[in-house]
Design an enzyme around this catalytic site. Structure first.
Site, PDB file in Angstrom:
ATOM      1  N   MET A 106       7.394  -7.230 -10.479  1.00  0.00           N
ATOM      2  CA  MET A 106       6.596  -6.058 -10.883  1.00  0.00           C
ATOM      3  C   MET A 106       6.491  -6.039 -12.407  1.00  0.00           C
ATOM      4  O   MET A 106       7.501  -6.121 -13.099  1.00  0.00           O
ATOM      5  CB  MET A 106       7.246  -4.760 -10.409  1.00  0.00           C
TER       6      MET A 106
ATOM      7  N   ASP B 173      -1.183  -1.392  -0.965  1.00  0.00           N
ATOM      8  CA  ASP B 173       0.019  -0.758  -1.505  1.00  0.00           C
ATOM      9  C   ASP B 173       0.439   0.418  -0.644  1.00  0.00           C
ATOM     10  O   ASP B 173      -0.257   1.435  -0.584  1.00  0.00           O
ATOM     11  CB  ASP B 173      -0.267  -0.250  -2.920  1.00  0.00           C
TER      12      ASP B 173
ATOM     13  N   SER C 223      -5.843  -5.157  -5.592  1.00  0.00           N
ATOM     14  CA  SER C 223      -5.209  -3.999  -4.952  1.00  0.00           C
ATOM     15  C   SER C 223      -6.278  -2.951  -4.668  1.00  0.00           C
ATOM     16  O   SER C 223      -7.036  -2.563  -5.561  1.00  0.00           O
ATOM     17  CB  SER C 223      -4.155  -3.412  -5.897  1.00  0.00           C
TER      18      SER C 223
ATOM     19  N   MET D  26       6.234  -0.257  -0.842  1.00  0.00           N
ATOM     20  CA  MET D  26       7.076   0.466  -1.804  1.00  0.00           C
ATOM     21  C   MET D  26       7.676   1.646  -1.049  1.00  0.00           C
ATOM     22  O   MET D  26       7.304   2.810  -1.243  1.00  0.00           O
ATOM     23  CB  MET D  26       6.220   0.914  -2.994  1.00  0.00           C
TER      24      MET D  26
ATOM     25  N   HIS E 238       2.173  -4.587   0.440  1.00  0.00           N
ATOM     26  CA  HIS E 238       3.239  -4.357  -0.550  1.00  0.00           C
ATOM     27  C   HIS E 238       3.901  -3.029  -0.212  1.00  0.00           C
ATOM     28  O   HIS E 238       3.327  -1.964  -0.452  1.00  0.00           O
ATOM     29  CB  HIS E 238       2.613  -4.350  -1.957  1.00  0.00           C
TER      30      HIS E 238
ATOM     31  N   GLY F 269       4.378   2.511  -8.406  1.00  0.00           N
ATOM     32  CA  GLY F 269       4.042   3.894  -8.055  1.00  0.00           C
ATOM     33  C   GLY F 269       2.605   4.269  -8.354  1.00  0.00           C
ATOM     34  O   GLY F 269       2.038   5.092  -7.652  1.00  0.00           O
ATOM     35  N   PHE F 270       2.030   3.656  -9.376  1.00  0.00           N
ATOM     36  CA  PHE F 270       0.685   4.064  -9.787  1.00  0.00           C
ATOM     37  C   PHE F 270      -0.108   2.868 -10.287  1.00  0.00           C
ATOM     38  O   PHE F 270       0.460   1.970 -10.919  1.00  0.00           O
ATOM     39  CB  PHE F 270       0.767   5.106 -10.913  1.00  0.00           C
ATOM     40  N   GLY F 271      -1.403   2.911 -10.040  1.00  0.00           N
ATOM     41  CA  GLY F 271      -2.296   1.941 -10.649  1.00  0.00           C
ATOM     42  C   GLY F 271      -2.610   2.374 -12.076  1.00  0.00           C
ATOM     43  O   GLY F 271      -2.277   3.489 -12.488  1.00  0.00           O
TER      44      GLY F 271
ATOM     45  N   HIS G 199      -4.687  -6.729  -1.336  1.00  0.00           N
ATOM     46  CA  HIS G 199      -3.329  -6.226  -1.556  1.00  0.00           C
ATOM     47  C   HIS G 199      -3.312  -4.733  -1.199  1.00  0.00           C
ATOM     48  O   HIS G 199      -4.026  -3.935  -1.803  1.00  0.00           O
ATOM     49  CB  HIS G 199      -2.981  -6.455  -3.030  1.00  0.00           C
TER      50      HIS G 199
ATOM     51  N   GLY H 180      -5.664  -4.241  -9.739  1.00  0.00           N
ATOM     52  CA  GLY H 180      -6.283  -3.070  -9.135  1.00  0.00           C
ATOM     53  C   GLY H 180      -7.410  -2.564 -10.002  1.00  0.00           C
ATOM     54  O   GLY H 180      -8.587  -2.838  -9.761  1.00  0.00           O
ATOM     55  N   SER H 181      -7.047  -1.836 -11.063  1.00  0.00           N
ATOM     56  CA  SER H 181      -8.101  -1.247 -11.889  1.00  0.00           C
ATOM     57  C   SER H 181      -8.982  -2.296 -12.550  1.00  0.00           C
ATOM     58  O   SER H 181     -10.186  -2.074 -12.696  1.00  0.00           O
ATOM     59  CB  SER H 181      -7.518  -0.265 -12.901  1.00  0.00           C
TER      60      SER H 181
ATOM     61  N   ASP I  51       2.334  -7.995 -10.480  1.00  0.00           N
ATOM     62  CA  ASP I  51       1.610  -6.800 -10.032  1.00  0.00           C
ATOM     63  C   ASP I  51       1.835  -5.678 -11.032  1.00  0.00           C
ATOM     64  O   ASP I  51       2.973  -5.265 -11.270  1.00  0.00           O
ATOM     65  CB  ASP I  51       2.142  -6.401  -8.644  1.00  0.00           C
ATOM     66  N   GLY I  52       0.724  -5.195 -11.606  1.00  0.00           N
ATOM     67  CA  GLY I  52       0.797  -4.078 -12.533  1.00  0.00           C
ATOM     68  C   GLY I  52       0.220  -4.442 -13.887  1.00  0.00           C
ATOM     69  O   GLY I  52       0.751  -5.311 -14.583  1.00  0.00           O
TER      70      GLY I  52
ATOM     71  N   MET J 137       3.054   3.400  -0.123  1.00  0.00           N
ATOM     72  CA  MET J 137       4.020   4.201  -0.893  1.00  0.00           C
ATOM     73  C   MET J 137       4.447   5.403  -0.069  1.00  0.00           C
ATOM     74  O   MET J 137       3.605   6.066   0.541  1.00  0.00           O
ATOM     75  CB  MET J 137       3.369   4.705  -2.177  1.00  0.00           C
TER      76      MET J 137
HETATM   77  C1  DX5 Z   1       1.632  -0.278  -8.472  1.00  0.00           C
HETATM   78  C2  DX5 Z   1       0.992  -1.076  -7.353  1.00  0.00           C
HETATM   79  C3  DX5 Z   1      -0.081  -1.970  -7.852  1.00  0.00           C
HETATM   80  C4  DX5 Z   1      -1.212  -1.280  -8.524  1.00  0.00           C
HETATM   81  C5  DX5 Z   1      -1.910  -2.230  -9.426  1.00  0.00           C
HETATM   82  O1  DX5 Z   1       2.756   0.368  -8.027  1.00  0.00           O
HETATM   83  O2  DX5 Z   1       1.948  -1.869  -6.682  1.00  0.00           O
HETATM   84  O3  DX5 Z   1      -0.520  -2.876  -6.863  1.00  0.00           O
HETATM   85  O4  DX5 Z   1      -2.132  -0.714  -7.641  1.00  0.00           O
HETATM   86  O5  DX5 Z   1      -2.871  -1.527 -10.154  1.00  0.00           O
HETATM   87  P1  DX5 Z   1      -3.271  -1.964 -11.630  1.00  0.00           P
HETATM   88  O6  DX5 Z   1      -3.825  -3.353 -11.551  1.00  0.00           O
HETATM   89  O7  DX5 Z   1      -4.274  -0.949 -11.996  1.00  0.00           O
HETATM   90  O8  DX5 Z   1      -2.025  -1.912 -12.478  1.00  0.00           O
HETATM   91 ZN    ZN Z   2       1.225  -3.538  -5.390  1.00  0.00          ZN
END
Ligand code: DX5
Ligand code: ZN
Length: 220
Positions: free
Chosen positions: A135, A33, A8, A66, A64, A140-142, A31, A195-196, A173-174, A35
């Protein structure tokens, strides 16, 4: 199914997007995201960024969404050349109609489920989707922690797919990292968003390969 690694870009260095994408060129897709600050309490970006990532030509784009009202907004992502477009079950007014429209426009289609949404109501329409996104955090957040209690849902989803004889992918994801990826893979996931874990690693390319190797231990 073969392992798909989907980094992501939500928390990458967006001012250096091309360089960030090049770091993950060993992955399978990027990926992206989207939002809208309505479906989730955060605002990221929309179609122009997805289009720019498609145009970079570095990796296929896994969008993705959201967002509220994907029935209205999702088709443009398929038209822009995203290889897959995932919308949320909780947001779509007519998920079947939308899935068929996205297929007609040439993208693969994913159905996203927030942590409290069960797979059961969708078991009879699995054939309309290429991918189910389970999920493993509230979207909403990484940078959030993987919710372990999603493992039974991943397992039930894999069982339903196997029972139907379909080839549907399960994306998680997450909070996916070296610590959690094996748990998800063992339960039946084959597509891993990180992501992170990837962008905070010293060597993003090597991290993608490390995640792939861990997940591959559990693919059947
Ligand atoms: C969260 C996103 C994810 C997010 C993943 O709402 O859909 O794709 O960026 O980040 P990590 O891997 O840091 O949880
Ligand atoms: Zn995502």
């Amino acid at each position: 199914m073969t392992v798909t690694i989907s980094p992501s870009i939500l928390n990458c260095d967006i001012a250096n997007l091309r360089a960030e994408l090049e770091k993950i060129s060993g992955a399978d897709v990027a990926h992206v995201d989207v939002m809208d600050n309505h479906f989730v309490p955060n605002l990221s970006w929309g179609l122009p960024v997805a289009e720019a990532v498609v145009k970079s030509g570095i990796l296929p784009v896994d969008a993705h969404l959201m967002i509220e009202d994907p029935d209205r907004w999702a088709p443009a992502y398929a038209e822009a050349g995203c290889s897959s477009v995932t919308f949320h079950a909780e947001a779509a007014h007519a998920p079947l109609r939308l899935a068929r429209e996205l297929h007609r426009l040439g993208s693969k289609v994913g159905l996203g489920l927030k942590p409290a949404t069960d797979i059961a109501p969708f078991v009879d329409i699995l054939s309309e989707f290429d991918m189910i996104l389970v999920m493993t955090v509230e979207p909403g957040f990484g940078g959030q922690s993987f919710i372990d209690s999603m493992i039974p849902k991943i397992r039930r989803t894999r069982e339903a797919i196997n029972a139907s004889g379909l080839e549907v992918s399960i994306q998680v994801d997450g909070g996916v990292s070296r610590k959690t990826i094996e748990l998800a893979a063992e339960a039946g996931a084959d597509n891993f968003v990180a992501g992170s874990a990837v962008f905070k690693a010293e060597d993003a390319y090597a991290e993608v390969e490390a995640l792939r190797a861990l997940a591959a231990r559990h693919q059947h």
